[in-house]
Design a protein around this motif. Structure first.
Motif, PDB file in Angstrom:
ATOM      1  N   ASN A   1       6.403  -5.096   4.954  1.00  0.00           N
ATOM      2  CA  ASN A   1       4.960  -5.254   4.766  1.00  0.00           C
ATOM      3  C   ASN A   1       4.233  -3.931   4.962  1.00  0.00           C
ATOM      4  O   ASN A   1       3.155  -3.876   5.547  1.00  0.00           O
ATOM      5  N   VAL A   2       4.832  -2.866   4.460  1.00  0.00           N
ATOM      6  CA  VAL A   2       4.311  -1.530   4.706  1.00  0.00           C
ATOM      7  C   VAL A   2       2.898  -1.391   4.137  1.00  0.00           C
ATOM      8  O   VAL A   2       2.564  -1.951   3.093  1.00  0.00           O
ATOM      9  N   THR A   3       2.079  -0.660   4.843  1.00  0.00           N
ATOM     10  CA  THR A   3       0.726  -0.342   4.382  1.00  0.00           C
ATOM     11  C   THR A   3       0.510   1.144   4.544  1.00  0.00           C
ATOM     12  O   THR A   3       1.224   1.823   5.291  1.00  0.00           O
ATOM     13  N   ARG A   4      -0.468   1.663   3.847  1.00  0.00           N
ATOM     14  CA  ARG A   4      -0.794   3.089   3.964  1.00  0.00           C
ATOM     15  C   ARG A   4      -1.158   3.404   5.405  1.00  0.00           C
ATOM     16  O   ARG A   4      -1.986   2.718   6.010  1.00  0.00           O
ATOM     17  N   GLY A   5      -0.506   4.434   5.970  1.00  0.00           N
ATOM     18  CA  GLY A   5      -0.814   4.820   7.344  1.00  0.00           C
ATOM     19  C   GLY A   5      -0.330   3.800   8.353  1.00  0.00           C
ATOM     20  O   GLY A   5      -0.995   3.559   9.348  1.00  0.00           O
TER      21      GLY A   5
ATOM     22  N   GLY B   1       0.785  -1.220   0.000  1.00  0.00           N
ATOM     23  CA  GLY B   1       0.000   0.000   0.000  1.00  0.00           C
ATOM     24  C   GLY B   1       0.815   1.268   0.000  1.00  0.00           C
ATOM     25  O   GLY B   1       0.263   2.361  -0.101  1.00  0.00           O
ATOM     26  N   ALA B   2       2.131   1.145   0.137  1.00  0.00           N
ATOM     27  CA  ALA B   2       2.974   2.335   0.205  1.00  0.00           C
ATOM     28  C   ALA B   2       4.404   1.957  -0.135  1.00  0.00           C
ATOM     29  O   ALA B   2       4.770   0.771  -0.162  1.00  0.00           O
ATOM     30  N   THR B   3       5.221   2.959  -0.390  1.00  0.00           N
ATOM     31  CA  THR B   3       6.662   2.779  -0.558  1.00  0.00           C
ATOM     32  C   THR B   3       7.319   3.098   0.775  1.00  0.00           C
ATOM     33  O   THR B   3       7.116   4.180   1.333  1.00  0.00           O
ATOM     34  N   ALA B   4       8.092   2.159   1.305  1.00  0.00           N
ATOM     35  CA  ALA B   4       8.667   2.303   2.647  1.00  0.00           C
ATOM     36  C   ALA B   4      10.035   2.967   2.579  1.00  0.00           C
ATOM     37  O   ALA B   4      10.865   2.628   1.728  1.00  0.00           O
TER      38      ALA B   4
ATOM     39  N   LYS C   1      11.068   1.105 -14.169  1.00  0.00           N
ATOM     40  CA  LYS C   1       9.769   0.482 -14.418  1.00  0.00           C
ATOM     41  C   LYS C   1       9.098   0.132 -13.093  1.00  0.00           C
ATOM     42  O   LYS C   1       7.889   0.335 -12.920  1.00  0.00           O
ATOM     43  N   LEU C   2       9.886  -0.395 -12.159  1.00  0.00           N
ATOM     44  CA  LEU C   2       9.332  -0.711 -10.845  1.00  0.00           C
ATOM     45  C   LEU C   2       8.857   0.567 -10.152  1.00  0.00           C
ATOM     46  O   LEU C   2       7.801   0.588  -9.505  1.00  0.00           O
ATOM     47  N   ALA C   3       9.622   1.654 -10.298  1.00  0.00           N
ATOM     48  CA  ALA C   3       9.218   2.918  -9.710  1.00  0.00           C
ATOM     49  C   ALA C   3       7.899   3.397 -10.304  1.00  0.00           C
ATOM     50  O   ALA C   3       7.009   3.875  -9.595  1.00  0.00           O
ATOM     51  N   PHE C   4       7.755   3.276 -11.614  1.00  0.00           N
ATOM     52  CA  PHE C   4       6.509   3.692 -12.249  1.00  0.00           C
ATOM     53  C   PHE C   4       5.331   2.853 -11.768  1.00  0.00           C
ATOM     54  O   PHE C   4       4.226   3.355 -11.554  1.00  0.00           O
ATOM     55  N   GLU C   5       5.562   1.554 -11.576  1.00  0.00           N
ATOM     56  CA  GLU C   5       4.491   0.693 -11.089  1.00  0.00           C
ATOM     57  C   GLU C   5       4.084   1.063  -9.661  1.00  0.00           C
ATOM     58  O   GLU C   5       2.964   0.795  -9.229  1.00  0.00           O
ATOM     59  N   SER C   6       5.017   1.661  -8.925  1.00  0.00           N
ATOM     60  CA  SER C   6       4.740   2.062  -7.544  1.00  0.00           C
ATOM     61  C   SER C   6       4.238   3.493  -7.451  1.00  0.00           C
ATOM     62  O   SER C   6       4.026   4.007  -6.353  1.00  0.00           O
ATOM     63  N   ALA C   7       4.040   4.143  -8.608  1.00  0.00           N
ATOM     64  CA  ALA C   7       3.810   5.582  -8.623  1.00  0.00           C
ATOM     65  C   ALA C   7       2.543   6.009  -7.896  1.00  0.00           C
ATOM     66  O   ALA C   7       2.463   7.122  -7.388  1.00  0.00           O
TER      67      ALA C   7
ATOM     68  N   GLN D   1       5.723   6.003   2.871  1.00  0.00           N
ATOM     69  CA  GLN D   1       5.498   5.811   4.303  1.00  0.00           C
ATOM     70  C   GLN D   1       6.840   5.753   5.025  1.00  0.00           C
ATOM     71  O   GLN D   1       7.659   4.877   4.758  1.00  0.00           O
ATOM     72  N   GLU D   2       7.085   6.713   5.910  1.00  0.00           N
ATOM     73  CA  GLU D   2       8.276   6.666   6.759  1.00  0.00           C
ATOM     74  C   GLU D   2       8.089   5.591   7.829  1.00  0.00           C
ATOM     75  O   GLU D   2       7.047   5.538   8.480  1.00  0.00           O
ATOM     76  N   ILE D   3       9.088   4.748   7.996  1.00  0.00           N
ATOM     77  CA  ILE D   3       9.081   3.741   9.061  1.00  0.00           C
ATOM     78  C   ILE D   3      10.074   4.201  10.118  1.00  0.00           C
ATOM     79  O   ILE D   3      11.291   4.050   9.942  1.00  0.00           O
TER      80      ILE D   3
END
Length: 504
Positions: free
Chosen positions: A323-327, A111-114, A283-289, A294-296
């Motif tokens: 296993n980062v998730t939004r929020g 749900g997010a980029t960690a 390409k991976l960055a674009f897929e994660s766009a 999310q700061e851990i």
């Protein structure tokens, strides 16, 4: 202010905080790149050649062998290292330690980029070399030993390494038009009595208040580590990254990418050293766009000269990172050196203080803030708000508080003030700001609007913590800033905002 006596011959090993801006640029692309992905992919081959043509790449075989393989299109973890090496260190053959260490996880299925910072003073076991601070791994065995140490600590895969230089940080910040950020207090060191910290500390001279920081000043701000802790320093860097990400749009990054890639190539070393590897990563960055960043926060205690973390907290933070998730929830973090904890700051006690209407840990303020507000109001063309409540044990820093000029990106001048309040926690300051600039970037995109005591407040959250509470009055805007590590609870932040009085 770090010296760079031979500007055209930067050390190839990197200084810490530029790595932050490389991440910031990538994060901006991640956050917004879907709108330009097709056009960007058509030019990636040329862009990769620009990066590699400036010397990008160049890490040795030992580093590449230490990395984990990744399936094409699979999630990737990038380790970004910045060393404290300067040109003088190369000449004198001084040992070099990593100044800042950041992990970034690209996984479009999450749900997010960690993004997670590791404290440079973290106590770890370095393979083959016993127990030491984590930044010693870089001094002993460079990026390859850093990879092994971090992987053994967190038991996570590391797929790529980026090594960055502080000269590139300065140039990238300037190229992108500088960054407005909230400087929480006065930062000063000139290495001379009575304020000097000695030759081991970089010089710095920044006044408190919201302001635009360019190259060297930005670097000084994010690198500062004199009168605070490693955890506070990481929070300061995270604030600057967040401000940079919010202010520099993908259009600026994309339109100026060739110049930026030349900077990145010149001041960066990485194992990502061919066009195909760059293409796969982008390409991976674009897929994660479409995913938020999310700061851990890293869980740590300040114990003597070290930051320490329990095995349980290390397992928790590694799980949250992978296993980062939004929020995502904030892990426990505390500082025994300051006698308080980040987890403690999250406690939302319903108990009233002895003053009757304030949350626990707060009290009515004395007359000092009002007296300071009277002095500030005499220098300003708008009303000055000041807090009538205070955190228990906090003290107003009259020498740091000030009225000053601020300019927007169009060069228009406005008046502003900052009141600085020091808490009992080492390196933790909160404050009150007001200015005639009606639209400073810091007040873009509030998380929530709330009516209190007949006034509309805008609330700005960092995860579950309030970082700012703002309001408008007449032609001016005002806000209460939390400490860098968000040590004031949400109730305390709201109580401060409700308590404000006005001069004029």
């Amino acid at each position: 202010m770090s010296t760079d006596p031979v500007d055209d011959r930067p050390p190839r090993l990197a200084l810490g905080m530029y790595k932050r801006f490389l991440l910031a640029a990538l994060v901006v692309v991640l956050a917004s790149a879907a709108t330009v992905a097709t056009a960007a992919l058509l030019e990636i081959k040329d862009d990769a050649d620009i990066f590699l043509g400036q010397g990008g790449g160049g890490l040795n075989k030992a580093t590449k062998d230490a990395l984990d393989d990744v399936d094409a299109g699979g999630p990737q973890t990038i380790l970004v290292l910045g060393s404290d090496q300067r040109w003088i260190d190369i000449k004198d053959k001084n040992p070099v330690r990593s100044d800042t260490i950041i992990l970034m996880r690209l996984d479009p299925d999450r749900g997010a980029t960690a993004v997670m910072s590791l404290p440079r003073d973290l106590k770890v076991r370095i393979p083959g070399h016993g127990t030491d601070k984590i930044n010693a791994a870089y001094a002993i065995g460079g990026p390859s030993l850093s990879v092994q140490t971090i992987r053994n600590l967190l038991h996570i895969p590391i797929n790529h390494v980026v090594n960055v230089n502080f000269g590139g940080f300065r140039r990238a910040v300037d190229r992108l038009g500088c960054v407005y950020t909230d400087v929480d207090r006065r930062y000063f060191n000139d290495n001379n009595p009575p304020y000097g910290g000695g030759p081991d500390y970089a010089t710095i001279n920044l006044r408190a208040g919201y302001q635009k920081l360019c190259g060297q000043d930005a670097l000084d701000f994010v690198r500062y580590r004199h009168f605070d802790t490693d955890l506070v320093r990481a929070a300061r860097q995270q604030q600057f990254l967040s401000d940079a990400k919010s202010q520099i749009g993908v259009g600026k990054i994309f339109s100026d990418r060739k110049a930026l890639l030349k900077i990145f190539g010149r001041y960066t070393q990485t194992d990502i050293n061919n066009s195909d590897a760059i293409l796969r990563l982008l390409k991976l960055a674009f897929e994660s766009a479409q995913k938020p960043v999310q700061e851990i926060p890293f869980p740590g205690d300040i114990t003597g000269d070290y930051v320490t973390a329990t095995p349980e907290h290390l397992r928790e933070v590694a799980h949250d990172f992978l296993n980062v998730t939004r929020g995502a929830s904030t892990p426990k973090q505390k500082s025994s050196a300051s006698g308080s904890s980040r987890s403690g700051s999250k406690r939302k006690s319903k108990k009233k203080s002895s003053s009757g209407t304030l949350p626990a840990g707060m009290q009515k303020a004395g007359t000092g803030a009002e007296d300071e507000a009277v002095e500030l109001a005499a220098k300003l063309p708008f009303a000055v708000y000041y807090p009538k409540a205070a955190l228990a044990g906090a003290s107003l820093q009259t020498d740091d508080s000030r009225a000053y000029d601020i300019y927007d990106r169009g060069g228009h001048k406005y008046r502003a003030y900052r009141m600085v309040i020091k808490t009992d926690d080492l390196g933790q300051y909160y404050g009150v700001t007001g200015m005639s600039w009606p639209g400073p970037p810091i007040l873009d995109d509030p998380s929530e609007r709330r009516q209190m005591v007949g006034r509309t407040y805008e609330l700005f959250y960092d995860g579950s913590h309030l970082r700012l509470v703002s309001w408008r009055s007449g032609k001016a805007v005002y806000w209460i800033s939390n400490t860098l590590s968000r040590t004031l609870s949400n109730q305390q932040m709201l109580a401060l905002a409700r308590s404000v009085g006005k001069i004029r």
